[in-house]
Design a protein around this motif. Structure first.
Motif, short mmCIF file in Angstrom:
data_model
loop_
_atom_site.label_atom_id
_atom_site.label_comp_id
_atom_site.label_asym_id
_atom_site.label_seq_id
_atom_site.Cartn_x
_atom_site.Cartn_y
_atom_site.Cartn_z
N THR A 150 2.34 13.20 12.63
CA THR A 150 2.65 14.69 12.17
C THR A 150 2.77 14.94 13.67
O THR A 150 3.99 16.21 13.86
CB THR A 150 2.32 14.32 11.47
OG1 THR A 150 0.58 15.26 11.90
CG2 THR A 150 2.15 14.53 9.81
N MET A 168 0.47 -1.02 -0.38
CA MET A 168 0.12 -0.23 -0.10
C MET A 168 0.90 1.17 0.15
O MET A 168 1.82 1.89 0.65
CB MET A 168 -0.96 0.00 1.18
CG MET A 168 -2.18 0.91 0.92
SD MET A 168 -2.90 1.18 2.66
CE MET A 168 -2.27 2.55 3.20
N SER A 169 0.04 2.30 -1.17
CA SER A 169 1.33 3.57 -0.81
C SER A 169 0.81 4.06 0.31
O SER A 169 -0.26 4.46 0.31
CB SER A 169 1.10 4.54 -2.13
OG SER A 169 -0.47 4.05 -2.20
N ASP A 170 1.70 4.68 1.14
CA ASP A 170 1.23 6.03 2.33
C ASP A 170 2.27 6.98 2.49
O ASP A 170 3.30 6.66 1.67
CB ASP A 170 1.82 4.86 3.73
CG ASP A 170 -0.04 5.73 4.62
OD1 ASP A 170 0.46 6.91 4.42
OD2 ASP A 170 -0.27 4.42 5.18
N LEU A 171 2.11 7.69 3.53
CA LEU A 171 2.92 9.01 2.99
C LEU A 171 3.76 8.73 3.74
O LEU A 171 3.79 7.99 4.81
CB LEU A 171 1.99 10.37 3.68
CG LEU A 171 0.40 10.45 3.32
CD1 LEU A 171 -0.30 11.21 3.89
CD2 LEU A 171 0.68 10.49 1.79
N LYS A 172 4.90 9.73 4.04
CA LYS A 172 6.18 9.40 4.63
C LYS A 172 6.56 10.84 5.42
O LYS A 172 6.58 11.43 4.53
CB LYS A 172 7.44 9.75 3.70
CG LYS A 172 7.30 8.28 2.62
CD LYS A 172 8.53 7.81 2.26
CE LYS A 172 8.67 6.52 0.84
NZ LYS A 172 8.33 6.97 -0.28
N PHE A 173 6.94 10.96 6.97
CA PHE A 173 6.32 11.36 7.94
C PHE A 173 8.19 11.18 8.43
O PHE A 173 7.91 10.88 9.18
CB PHE A 173 5.51 11.73 8.81
CG PHE A 173 4.73 12.50 7.95
CD1 PHE A 173 3.87 14.16 7.60
CD2 PHE A 173 3.46 11.14 8.15
CE1 PHE A 173 2.82 13.59 7.49
CE2 PHE A 173 2.17 11.69 7.93
CZ PHE A 173 1.61 13.06 6.95
N GLY A 174 9.20 12.25 7.21
CA GLY A 174 9.82 11.85 7.76
C GLY A 174 11.33 12.66 7.99
O GLY A 174 10.43 13.45 8.87
N SER A 175 12.66 12.70 7.59
CA SER A 175 12.84 13.91 8.60
C SER A 175 13.93 15.17 7.48
O SER A 175 14.34 16.01 7.51
CB SER A 175 14.49 13.28 8.73
OG SER A 175 14.96 12.57 7.45
N ALA A 176 12.62 15.27 6.39
CA ALA A 176 12.78 16.18 5.25
C ALA A 176 12.67 17.72 5.79
O ALA A 176 11.45 17.27 6.41
CB ALA A 176 12.50 16.07 3.25
N GLU A 224 -11.81 16.10 7.24
CA GLU A 224 -10.90 16.41 7.41
C GLU A 224 -10.85 17.02 8.98
O GLU A 224 -9.76 17.03 9.51
CB GLU A 224 -10.03 16.97 5.96
CG GLU A 224 -8.49 17.69 6.17
CD GLU A 224 -7.69 16.02 6.92
OE1 GLU A 224 -6.89 15.80 7.38
OE2 GLU A 224 -8.40 14.60 5.81
N ARG A 236 -2.13 8.88 11.25
CA ARG A 236 -1.26 9.00 9.99
C ARG A 236 -1.08 10.69 10.90
O ARG A 236 -0.54 10.93 10.89
CB ARG A 236 -2.16 9.82 8.83
CG ARG A 236 -1.64 8.19 7.61
CD ARG A 236 -1.95 9.13 5.86
NE ARG A 236 -2.29 7.73 5.43
CZ ARG A 236 -3.72 7.90 5.09
NH1 ARG A 236 -4.92 8.71 6.17
NH2 ARG A 236 -4.11 6.01 4.68
N ARG A 237 -2.42 10.85 11.85
CA ARG A 237 -2.40 12.23 12.26
C ARG A 237 -1.03 12.13 12.97
O ARG A 237 -0.73 13.39 13.14
CB ARG A 237 -3.77 13.09 12.14
CG ARG A 237 -3.63 14.40 12.68
CD ARG A 237 -2.58 15.06 11.47
NE ARG A 237 -3.28 16.55 12.37
CZ ARG A 237 -2.04 17.05 12.98
NH1 ARG A 237 -1.16 17.01 13.19
NH2 ARG A 237 -2.25 18.51 13.98
N ARG A 267 -7.36 8.04 9.20
CA ARG A 267 -6.18 9.35 9.02
C ARG A 267 -6.27 9.65 10.11
O ARG A 267 -4.98 10.37 10.28
CB ARG A 267 -7.42 10.29 8.72
CG ARG A 267 -8.17 10.65 6.81
CD ARG A 267 -9.19 10.94 7.06
NE ARG A 267 -10.24 10.20 5.79
CZ ARG A 267 -10.04 11.55 4.66
NH1 ARG A 267 -9.28 12.75 4.72
NH2 ARG A 267 -10.42 11.41 3.73
#
Lengths: 300, 483
Positions: free
Chosen positions: B323, B1-9, B279, B319-320, B316
């Motif tokens: 962050t 599954m594609s998911d969002l990346k909340f990494g260090s960028a 949202e 994912r939230r 949702r």
């Protein structure tokens, strides 16, 4: 078109809630290294733009050179993402940017009003592409959208996409004329499903233009579309962006809403003509330690 | 599954609030307008929850000190404050409010240092509301006849007030401002773990020239509070805190003729219908449970989400929470600060354990936690049944329990399936549904398409075991007048 109605749901948007959420991004404190990274990123995402009746080849030449080398080497500032001009100046911009890797974007489809017959708008696109534009910024028929002719709006976007050929299509909504966030969410989904590579807030000719909450709604649409289909759509706020601080707030919003995959010029752009000057000022301050007069930076 | 990346960028650099203000090494009692050493000479430690280290010594009030505080409040009441023209009383309150605004930054920093809450919240929520409460009740001071037409309201006398550790300054303002506006004098006891900022508020009272003895502050543990509320010398008890302590206070006060208001626990339902602006509902749920580390009596700690959108909503939320930024309370980018005390962290951890043991599924943020101090990752439980402890007991931490419902009627019955009744939230784009549901929910405060909004003009208080009496608004004057 068989593809309408929409494949994905269009959730409702609460105005108070979305504006409150957007305001929270502006509370982030971006300092030091983070600021330098963010500002350079903003430059690399910038579609350096000139869209005036008085635009000349000379002005476009200056703009192209500015895009290529925004600041002196010692500031280590990347080039801009693209140069955006009217179709008549595309060929000139293309020759100026030859071999640099910086694409030329052109507004088309009877920009900024779009109030022309569809065949003329499509011809406008084909011309711009034939002159060498690699990105096309089209405007939707806001009047038809507000009249509820969603099929027509969808079909026009799809037809424009076809006319673009290999060029990337950015679809401008002119959100200041659509007014409600529900409209923004709906048109975002329509544009994405009709084939947009990018969705873009405004022409820069209408105020309000790229506000943070409007762009947030568009980024959320792109995110939900990605999660549902795996396809990544770009977002471009344009118009009304003048300060480095604003640019950082948009990047914060992108980072915290859709994640770092979108922190790239492939998927996020700023459409701006004067934003670069303030970003330069701030970047120079980070390197040199003090603010300099804006007179020390070329206007492009 | 594609998911969002909340990494260090584009990682945010540390952005600590500079701290021009320092805690004192030692805080005394505030009695009769002056700072006094406790008669027993004993002090207890106040801990910075973000480090786990003791950062100040707080005076322990002995019964003799409480006696003196009450005597001083009595003198101030009968000789000065109740006799003063009401417009003059209002002027003192206005002055206090203005000084609080002037010292807002200093107070916010101290509040975050002592209590562990993020500076973003103490700066943008707590301290502005503290000033707003004083401004609001300052305005009422000379208009009480209009609040109670034809009843010529009189003050009650000396109020004994005991406040909790989750909003130390704000709770002090909620208690002190209406009491003073109505002509009462006060003996206030802050919570043991958060005494510091109230003592700085006492300095503001001095600076404002508030007559000696009108507000007295005695610091100490539960026994100090117990002695205060059981004292014959007070006419009114106001308590905010846990339901178990509230019940004991109600027993103590019963039959004494003292007026009593209690603002106790809660287990609020946040009801999300399938026609909600999704949202914004996610944001509201996040704000409802993770605001102030979940140390909020009106926190939306039970999410009731309509079955048809449950899976999407949970995805949702998952994912939230990735962050949310947990860490140094003084960093301006911190969303969730430190848990207020070791004891509270223990309670939260044990309730999380019970949720796992009883079969619920824990979803936790993957965020790193600092090495020292008291921390808890934001989390929520799915597969929660209404009989689970995590669905019934107040966790008072950043832990949400997610339950489902099918019909509006089921939503109402689930929301009311609790011994508490402090607050609730309703999320739907349909205005008629908001009123239809709100009418059926037993809760003192009901928010629609928003959550955790506070305003001094709006009454706040509970049903059932969430207590009785209202604070805030015109209703907040009632407990402090005889009519």
């Amino acid at each position: 078109m068989a593809t309408f109605p929409l494949q994905q749901p269009v959730p409702l948007v609460d105005q108070v809630g979305v504006e409150e959420r957007a305001a929270k991004f502006t509370k982030r404190s971006i300092k030091n290294e983070a600021k330098a990274v963010g500002l350079k990123m903003a430059v690399s995402m910038m579609d350096l733009t000139t869209l005036e009746g008085a635009d000349s080849k000379g002005k476009v030449t200056h703009l192209c050179r500015k895009a290529l080398l925004p600041m002196a080497d010692r500031y280590d500032c990347p080039p801009c993402a693209a140069v955006c001009v009217y179709p008549n100046l595309v060929a000139h911009a293309v020759s100026e940017l030859k071999g640099t890797g910086i694409p030329v974007a052109s507004v088309a489809t009877g920009f900024p009003s779009g109030q022309y017959p569809l065949d003329l708008r499509i011809a406008d696109v084909r011309d711009a592409v034939s002159f060498g534009a690699e990105e096309i910024d089209m405007v939707i028929s806001r009047g038809r959208f507000l009249e509820g002719e969603l099929n027509e709006v969808f079909d026009e976007i799809a037809a424009t996409k076809e006319a673009c050929g290999k060029a990337h299509l950015k679809v401008i909504f002119e959100t200041g004329e659509l007014q409600t966030y529900d409209n923004v969410r709906l048109i975002s989904q329509i544009a994405i499903e009709a084939g947009a590579d990018f969705i873009k807030t405004s022409t820069g000719k209408v105020s309000p233009a790229a506000t943070l909450p409007v762009t947030l709604v568009m980024v959320e649409t792109a995110r939900d579309h990605f999660l549902a289909t795996g396809k990544k759509i770009g977002v471009k706020p344009a118009g009304g962006l003048r300060t480095a601080k604003q640019a950082l707030q948009f990047l914060v919003m992108v980072k915290e809403t859709v994640g770092e995959d979108w922190l790239t010029p492939e998927l996020f752009r700023f459409g701006a003509s004067s934003l670069l000057s303030d970003v330069e000022l701030q970047l120079a301050k980070l390197v040199d330690g003090n603010y300099q007069s804006a007179k020390y930076f070329s206007k492009g | 599954m594609s998911d969002l990346k909340f990494g260090s960028a584009f990682e945010y650099a540390p952005a600590p609030e500079s701290t021009p203000v320092k805690l004192k090494k030692q805080y005394e009692l505030f009695i009769d307008g002056e700072f006094r050493a406790p008669s027993g000479g004993r002090y207890f430690g106040s801990v910075n929850p973000a480090t786990g280290k003791r950062h100040a010594r707080i005076a322990k009030a002995e019964p003799a000190d409480v006696d003196a505080a009450i005597q001083s409040a009595r003198n101030a009441y009968s000789k000065v404050w109740s006799k003063m023209a009401s417009s003059e009383r209002g002027k003192y309150l206005f002055r206090i409010a203005r000084i609080i605004q002037e010292k807002a930054r200093e107070l916010a920093i101290l509040e975050s240092m002592d209590g562990g809450k993020p500076i973003k919240e103490s700066r943008d929520v707590d301290v502005p509301l503290v000033a707003a409460h004083f401004f609001y009740y300052a305005g009422w001071a000379d208009k009480l006849d209009y609040a109670f037409p034809g009843r010529s309201p009189k003050p009650v006398g000396v109020a004994g007030q005991v406040i909790p550790w989750n909003f130390p300054l704000l709770m002090a303002a909620w208690k002190i401002a209406p009491a003073l506006a109505c002509g009462n004098t006060v003996v206030l006891k802050p919570a043991e773990t958060t005494s510091v900022t109230v003592m700085h508020l006492a300095e503001i009272f001095q600076e404002a020239g508030l007559p000696d003895g009108v507000v007295n502050i005695v610091t100490g543990a539960g026994d100090t509070g117990e002695y205060l509320v059981g004292h014959d010398g007070i006419d009114k008890v106001a308590f905010t805190g846990s339901t178990s302590v509230g019940k004991k206070i109600a027993e103590t006060v019963a039959g004494t003729g003292k007026k009593l208001t209690l603002e106790l626990g809660g287990k609020a339902a946040n009801i999300v219908f399938d026609d909600a602006p999704i949202e914004q509902a996610v944001e509201g749920v996040i704000n409802g449970i993770y605001f102030n580390q979940g140390h909020v009596c009106c926190a939306g700690s039970r999410l009731l989400v309509q079955e048809s959108i449950h899976d999407d909503f949970v995805a949702r939320l998952e994912r939230r929470i990735e962050t949310l930024r947990v860490g140094d309370p003084l960093d301006k980018n911190t969303d969730i600060g430190a848990i207020n005390s070791k004891e509270q962290l223990g309670r939260i951890t044990s309730l999380i354990g019970s949720g796992i043991d009883e079969g619920a599924t824990l979803h936790e943020s993957s965020c790193p936690l600092p090495d020292s101090g008291y921390w808890c990752r934001p989390s929520f439980f799915t597969n929660v049944s209404p009989s689970h402890r995590i669905a019934r007991e107040e966790i008072f931490g950043p832990v949400l329990s997610v339950l489902t419902f099918r019909t509006p009627a089921e939503a109402v019955s689930r929301a009311n399936d609790t011994c508490y009744g402090l607050s609730a939230g309703i999320w739907t784009d349909k205005g008629s549904k908001i009123f239809q549901i709100a009418d059926q929910i037993q809760a003192g405060v009901i928010w629609a398409n928003t959550f955790n909004k506070f305003d001094p003009t709006s009454p706040f208080g509970g049903y059932l075991e969430s207590g009785f009496g209202r604070e805030g608004g015109m209703h907040g004057l009632m407990p402090y007048v005889q009519i």
